[in-house]
Design a protein around this motif. Structure first.
Motif, PDB file in Angstrom:
ATOM      1  N   TYR A  60       0.829  -1.199   0.000  1.00 39.06           N
ATOM      2  CA  TYR A  60       0.000   0.000   0.000  1.00 39.06           C
ATOM      3  C   TYR A  60       0.869   1.257   0.000  1.00 39.06           C
ATOM      4  CZ  TYR A  60      -3.716  -3.193   1.314  1.00 39.06           C
ATOM      5  OH  TYR A  60      -4.619  -4.224   1.331  1.00 39.06           O
ATOM      6  N   ALA A  61       0.369   2.278  -0.664  1.00 40.25           N
ATOM      7  CA  ALA A  61       0.982   3.589  -0.525  1.00 40.25           C
ATOM      8  C   ALA A  61       0.761   4.079   0.893  1.00 40.25           C
ATOM      9  CB  ALA A  61       0.354   4.563  -1.524  1.00 40.25           C
ATOM     10  N   ALA A  62       1.703   4.843   1.402  1.00 41.44           N
ATOM     11  CA  ALA A  62       1.614   5.321   2.784  1.00 41.44           C
ATOM     12  C   ALA A  62       0.334   6.135   2.997  1.00 41.44           C
ATOM     13  CB  ALA A  62       2.844   6.158   3.128  1.00 41.44           C
ATOM     14  N   SER A  63      -0.104   6.844   1.966  1.00 35.37           N
ATOM     15  CA  SER A  63      -1.256   7.731   2.107  1.00 35.37           C
ATOM     16  C   SER A  63      -2.582   6.989   2.255  1.00 35.37           C
ATOM     17  CB  SER A  63      -1.333   8.670   0.899  1.00 35.37           C
ATOM     18  OG  SER A  63      -1.462   7.925  -0.297  1.00 35.37           O
ATOM     19  N   VAL A  64      -2.601   5.702   1.911  1.00 39.45           N
ATOM     20  CA  VAL A  64      -3.863   4.954   1.977  1.00 39.45           C
ATOM     21  C   VAL A  64      -3.800   3.793   2.963  1.00 39.45           C
ATOM     22  CG1 VAL A  64      -4.325   5.560  -0.425  1.00 39.45           C
ATOM     23  CG2 VAL A  64      -3.383   3.307   0.117  1.00 39.45           C
ATOM     24  N   ASN A  84     -12.043   3.076   2.503  1.00 46.35           N
ATOM     25  CA  ASN A  84     -12.769   3.604   3.639  1.00 46.35           C
ATOM     26  C   ASN A  84     -12.217   4.968   4.040  1.00 46.35           C
ATOM     27  OD1 ASN A  84     -14.227   1.168   3.728  1.00 46.35           O
ATOM     28  ND2 ASN A  84     -12.734   0.251   5.134  1.00 46.35           N
ATOM     29  N   SER A  85     -13.000   5.700   4.797  1.00 49.08           N
ATOM     30  CA  SER A  85     -12.571   7.007   5.312  1.00 49.08           C
ATOM     31  C   SER A  85     -11.987   7.868   4.192  1.00 49.08           C
ATOM     32  CB  SER A  85     -11.543   6.813   6.426  1.00 49.08           C
ATOM     33  OG  SER A  85     -12.080   6.043   7.471  1.00 49.08           O
ATOM     34  N   LEU A  86     -12.719   7.970   3.121  1.00 45.57           N
ATOM     35  CA  LEU A  86     -12.217   8.700   1.962  1.00 45.57           C
ATOM     36  C   LEU A  86     -12.015  10.174   2.261  1.00 45.57           C
ATOM     37  CD1 LEU A  86     -14.268   6.857  -0.767  1.00 45.57           C
ATOM     38  CD2 LEU A  86     -11.783   7.137  -0.775  1.00 45.57           C
ATOM     39  N   LYS A  87     -11.004  10.741   1.628  1.00 43.52           N
ATOM     40  CA  LYS A  87     -10.637  12.134   1.802  1.00 43.52           C
ATOM     41  C   LYS A  87     -10.681  12.843   0.448  1.00 43.52           C
ATOM     42  CE  LYS A  87      -7.314  10.788   5.384  1.00 43.52           C
ATOM     43  NZ  LYS A  87      -5.884  10.839   5.804  1.00 43.52           N
ATOM     44  N   PRO A  88     -10.843  14.145   0.450  1.00 46.94           N
ATOM     45  CA  PRO A  88     -10.839  14.873  -0.839  1.00 46.94           C
ATOM     46  C   PRO A  88      -9.576  14.619  -1.653  1.00 46.94           C
ATOM     47  CG  PRO A  88     -11.713  16.276   0.886  1.00 46.94           C
ATOM     48  CD  PRO A  88     -11.221  15.027   1.567  1.00 46.94           C
ATOM     49  N   GLU A  89      -8.458  14.409  -0.975  1.00 53.06           N
ATOM     50  CA  GLU A  89      -7.209  14.161  -1.708  1.00 53.06           C
ATOM     51  C   GLU A  89      -7.160  12.792  -2.360  1.00 53.06           C
ATOM     52  OE1 GLU A  89      -7.570  15.264   1.439  1.00 53.06           O
ATOM     53  OE2 GLU A  89      -6.001  14.422   2.766  1.00 53.06           O
ATOM     54  N   ASP A  90      -8.149  11.951  -2.112  1.00 54.92           N
ATOM     55  CA  ASP A  90      -8.247  10.674  -2.814  1.00 54.92           C
ATOM     56  C   ASP A  90      -8.905  10.823  -4.181  1.00 54.92           C
ATOM     57  OD1 ASP A  90      -9.069   9.190   0.352  1.00 54.92           O
ATOM     58  OD2 ASP A  90      -7.135   9.096  -0.690  1.00 54.92           O
ATOM     59  N   THR A 118     -11.659   4.460 -13.635  1.00 56.12           N
ATOM     60  CA  THR A 118     -12.949   4.853 -13.081  1.00 56.12           C
ATOM     61  C   THR A 118     -12.733   6.069 -12.180  1.00 56.12           C
ATOM     62  OG1 THR A 118     -14.928   4.067 -11.904  1.00 56.12           O
ATOM     63  CG2 THR A 118     -12.799   3.249 -11.106  1.00 56.12           C
ATOM     64  N   GLN A 119     -13.605   7.041 -12.303  1.00 50.92           N
ATOM     65  CA  GLN A 119     -13.438   8.302 -11.572  1.00 50.92           C
ATOM     66  C   GLN A 119     -13.954   8.164 -10.148  1.00 50.92           C
ATOM     67  OE1 GLN A 119     -12.171  11.486 -12.654  1.00 50.92           O
ATOM     68  NE2 GLN A 119     -12.333  11.917 -10.452  1.00 50.92           N
ATOM     69  N   VAL A 120     -13.152   8.618  -9.220  1.00 47.12           N
ATOM     70  CA  VAL A 120     -13.561   8.721  -7.813  1.00 47.12           C
ATOM     71  C   VAL A 120     -13.437  10.188  -7.422  1.00 47.12           C
ATOM     72  CG1 VAL A 120     -13.008   8.126  -5.433  1.00 47.12           C
ATOM     73  CG2 VAL A 120     -12.896   6.381  -7.228  1.00 47.12           C
ATOM     74  N   THR A 121     -14.519  10.763  -6.958  1.00 46.26           N
ATOM     75  CA  THR A 121     -14.523  12.146  -6.515  1.00 46.26           C
ATOM     76  C   THR A 121     -15.033  12.207  -5.084  1.00 46.26           C
ATOM     77  OG1 THR A 121     -14.960  12.907  -8.776  1.00 46.26           O
ATOM     78  CG2 THR A 121     -15.350  14.477  -6.994  1.00 46.26           C
ATOM     79  N   VAL A 122     -14.235  12.812  -4.215  1.00 46.63           N
ATOM     80  CA  VAL A 122     -14.588  12.915  -2.807  1.00 46.63           C
ATOM     81  C   VAL A 122     -14.769  14.389  -2.470  1.00 46.63           C
ATOM     82  CG1 VAL A 122     -13.967  12.314  -0.448  1.00 46.63           C
ATOM     83  CG2 VAL A 122     -13.186  10.869  -2.339  1.00 46.63           C
ATOM     84  N   SER A 123     -15.963  14.753  -2.069  1.00 47.94           N
ATOM     85  CA  SER A 123     -16.247  16.138  -1.729  1.00 47.94           C
ATOM     86  C   SER A 123     -16.038  16.364  -0.233  1.00 47.94           C
ATOM     87  CB  SER A 123     -17.671  16.510  -2.119  1.00 47.94           C
ATOM     88  OG  SER A 123     -18.597  15.733  -1.392  1.00 47.94           O
TER      89      SER A 123
END
Length: 124
Positions: A60-64, A84-90, A118-123
Motif C-alpha cells: 500500500y501507498a503510505a497515504s492509503v 474507507n474514510s475517503l478524503k478529498p485528496e483521494d 474509473t473516476q472517484v470524486t470525494v467532496s
C-alpha cells in the motif's frame, strides 16, 4: 492478452466508503500480480495498492495504508479495492493493472495491461 474493466467509482462525501472492482478476462487471472493506481489532474499516475499473483502479499501507498484494502477473488477473476474514510485528496481516476510476475509491483511502468479507469470524486 488480459482485458481489465474497472467499476465502482462515483461521487461521495469525505468519510464515506467505496469499493472498486476490476474484472479480468483473457489469460489466466491467477498468473498475474495486480495493482491499483490513481491519477489526479496534472499529476503523475501513482501506485495505490498491489497484490501478488498468489495473493499472499499486499502493498500500500503510505497515504492509503489502514484505509484501503486490496483483495482478489480467483473464482470471479476480479480484484477489489475497498476504500474507507475517503478524503478529498483521494479524488482521482483509478486504474487497475496486471503484470505477469511479482517483481516491482509498485512501479506503473512494470505493468503490461491496464483498464480504462474509473473516476472517484470525494467532496469535503
Amino acid at each position: 492478452q488480459v482485458q481489465l474493466v474497472e467499476s465502482g467509482g462515483g461521487l461521495v462525501q469525505a468519510g464515506d466508503s467505496l469499493r472498486l472492482s476490476c474484472a479480468a478476462s483473457g489469460r489466466t487471472f491467477s498468473n498475474y500480480a495486480m495493482g491499483w493506481f490513481r491519477q489526479a489532474p496534472g499529476k503523475e499516475r501513482d501506485v495505490v495498492a498491489a497484490i501478488t499473483w498468489g495473493g499472499s502479499r499486499t502493498y500500500y501507498a503510505a497515504s492509503v495504508k489502514d484505509r484501503f484494502t486490496i483483495s482478489r477473488d480467483y473464482a470471479k477473476n476480479t480484484v477489489y479495492l475497498q476504500m474507507n474514510s475517503l478524503k478529498p485528496e483521494d479524488t482521482a481516476v483509478y486504474y487497475c493493472a496486471a503484470k505477469s510476475d511479482d517483481s516491482n509491483v509498485l512501479l506503473a511502468g512494470e505493468y503490461s495491461y491496464w483498464g480504462q479507469g474509473t473516476q472517484v470524486t470525494v467532496s469535503s
